[in-house]
Design a protein around this motif. Sequence first.
Motif, PDB file in Angstrom:
ATOM      1  N   UNK A  55       0.839  -1.201   0.000  1.00  0.00           N
ATOM      2  CA  UNK A  55       0.000   0.000   0.000  1.00  0.00           C
ATOM      3  C   UNK A  55       0.877   1.255   0.000  1.00  0.00           C
ATOM      4  N   UNK A  56       1.943   1.254   0.802  1.00  0.00           N
ATOM      5  CA  UNK A  56       2.861   2.395   0.820  1.00  0.00           C
ATOM      6  C   UNK A  56       3.451   2.614  -0.572  1.00  0.00           C
ATOM      7  N   UNK A  57       3.866   1.529  -1.210  1.00  0.00           N
ATOM      8  CA  UNK A  57       4.446   1.598  -2.545  1.00  0.00           C
ATOM      9  C   UNK A  57       3.440   2.170  -3.544  1.00  0.00           C
ATOM     10  N   UNK A  58       2.198   1.750  -3.444  1.00  0.00           N
ATOM     11  CA  UNK A  58       1.138   2.250  -4.314  1.00  0.00           C
ATOM     12  C   UNK A  58       0.925   3.751  -4.113  1.00  0.00           C
ATOM     13  N   UNK A  59       0.838   4.170  -2.856  1.00  0.00           N
ATOM     14  CA  UNK A  59       0.600   5.588  -2.551  1.00  0.00           C
ATOM     15  C   UNK A  59       1.757   6.448  -3.054  1.00  0.00           C
ATOM     16  N   UNK A  60       2.985   6.034  -2.759  1.00  0.00           N
ATOM     17  CA  UNK A  60       4.156   6.815  -3.197  1.00  0.00           C
ATOM     18  C   UNK A  60       4.210   6.857  -4.725  1.00  0.00           C
ATOM     19  N   UNK A  61       3.904   5.748  -5.370  1.00  0.00           N
ATOM     20  CA  UNK A  61       3.888   5.715  -6.829  1.00  0.00           C
ATOM     21  C   UNK A  61       2.871   6.687  -7.412  1.00  0.00           C
ATOM     22  N   UNK A 121       7.085   8.823   3.825  1.00  0.00           N
ATOM     23  CA  UNK A 121       7.270   7.694   2.915  1.00  0.00           C
ATOM     24  C   UNK A 121       7.941   8.125   1.623  1.00  0.00           C
ATOM     25  N   UNK A 122       7.526   9.279   1.095  1.00  0.00           N
ATOM     26  CA  UNK A 122       8.115   9.787  -0.150  1.00  0.00           C
ATOM     27  C   UNK A 122       9.609  10.041   0.054  1.00  0.00           C
ATOM     28  N   UNK A 123       9.963  10.661   1.186  1.00  0.00           N
ATOM     29  CA  UNK A 123      11.377  10.934   1.474  1.00  0.00           C
ATOM     30  C   UNK A 123      12.162   9.639   1.678  1.00  0.00           C
ATOM     31  N   UNK A 124      11.552   8.693   2.387  1.00  0.00           N
ATOM     32  CA  UNK A 124      12.229   7.418   2.624  1.00  0.00           C
ATOM     33  C   UNK A 124      12.472   6.678   1.307  1.00  0.00           C
ATOM     34  N   UNK A 125      11.497   6.717   0.419  1.00  0.00           N
ATOM     35  CA  UNK A 125      11.624   6.070  -0.889  1.00  0.00           C
ATOM     36  C   UNK A 125      12.738   6.749  -1.689  1.00  0.00           C
ATOM     37  N   UNK A 126      12.787   8.077  -1.637  1.00  0.00           N
ATOM     38  CA  UNK A 126      13.818   8.813  -2.371  1.00  0.00           C
ATOM     39  C   UNK A 126      15.205   8.506  -1.810  1.00  0.00           C
ATOM     40  N   UNK A 127      15.297   8.337  -0.514  1.00  0.00           N
ATOM     41  CA  UNK A 127      16.596   8.132   0.131  1.00  0.00           C
ATOM     42  C   UNK A 127      17.073   6.681   0.044  1.00  0.00           C
ATOM     43  N   UNK A 128      16.158   5.730   0.303  1.00  0.00           N
ATOM     44  CA  UNK A 128      16.559   4.329   0.429  1.00  0.00           C
ATOM     45  C   UNK A 128      15.956   3.403  -0.616  1.00  0.00           C
ATOM     46  N   UNK A 181      20.489  22.075  15.622  1.00  0.00           N
ATOM     47  CA  UNK A 181      19.346  22.664  14.933  1.00  0.00           C
ATOM     48  C   UNK A 181      18.866  21.904  13.706  1.00  0.00           C
ATOM     49  N   UNK A 182      19.243  20.641  13.611  1.00  0.00           N
ATOM     50  CA  UNK A 182      18.787  19.826  12.477  1.00  0.00           C
ATOM     51  C   UNK A 182      17.323  19.478  12.720  1.00  0.00           C
ATOM     52  N   UNK A 183      16.464  19.645  11.727  1.00  0.00           N
ATOM     53  CA  UNK A 183      15.041  19.348  11.923  1.00  0.00           C
ATOM     54  C   UNK A 183      14.807  17.888  12.312  1.00  0.00           C
ATOM     55  N   UNK A 184      13.855  17.693  13.192  1.00  0.00           N
ATOM     56  CA  UNK A 184      13.517  16.357  13.660  1.00  0.00           C
ATOM     57  C   UNK A 184      13.190  15.438  12.490  1.00  0.00           C
ATOM     58  N   UNK A 185      12.470  15.940  11.517  1.00  0.00           N
ATOM     59  CA  UNK A 185      12.078  15.103  10.382  1.00  0.00           C
ATOM     60  C   UNK A 185      13.295  14.618   9.598  1.00  0.00           C
ATOM     61  N   UNK A 186      14.332  15.420   9.529  1.00  0.00           N
ATOM     62  CA  UNK A 186      15.547  14.998   8.814  1.00  0.00           C
ATOM     63  C   UNK A 186      16.301  13.930   9.598  1.00  0.00           C
ATOM     64  N   UNK A 187      16.422  14.126  10.903  1.00  0.00           N
ATOM     65  CA  UNK A 187      17.097  13.129  11.746  1.00  0.00           C
ATOM     66  C   UNK A 187      16.328  11.811  11.676  1.00  0.00           C
ATOM     67  N   UNK A 188      15.031  11.912  11.697  1.00  0.00           N
ATOM     68  CA  UNK A 188      14.167  10.737  11.629  1.00  0.00           C
ATOM     69  C   UNK A 188      14.461   9.917  10.370  1.00  0.00           C
ATOM     70  N   UNK A 189      14.586  10.567   9.257  1.00  0.00           N
ATOM     71  CA  UNK A 189      14.824   9.877   7.988  1.00  0.00           C
ATOM     72  C   UNK A 189      16.278   9.424   7.871  1.00  0.00           C
TER      73      UNK A 189
END
Length: 111
Positions: free
Chosen positions: A7-13, A38-45, A74-82
């Motif tokens: 489902x994640x793959x479908x949504x990102x696609x 998910x979009x960022x994770x797909x782009x990164x990994x 000061x790195x954004x939490x969302x960036x550290x998360x990914x």
Amino acid sequence: MRCSFERKLLIVGRIRNGEPIYRLSREYNVHEDKIRTWVRMMARYGSDGLRRQPRTKATPDFKEGMVRKILDEGIPLSRVMIDYRVSRTALERWVSIVRKGGYEALRVIRQ
């Protein structure tokens, strides 16, 4: 409810094909921020970024390093998360613990 890898793959696609996030968020009942992650994770990994990771116990040193990146650098939490594949909930909890009790509070063993 967790979304399956498929489902994640479908949504990102569908997003990559130009569909707006807000529409897919409503259609699949998934928060827009989660879809953006998910979009960022797909782009990164690649597609592996959408797979569930094995649960590992974070050491106090690892937690401290992540919180220092957020609070001191000061790195954004969302960036550290990914970048480090840590959940938003865990990072927010660690930051909260440090704000209330300092970095040593991360070393306290919870029973």
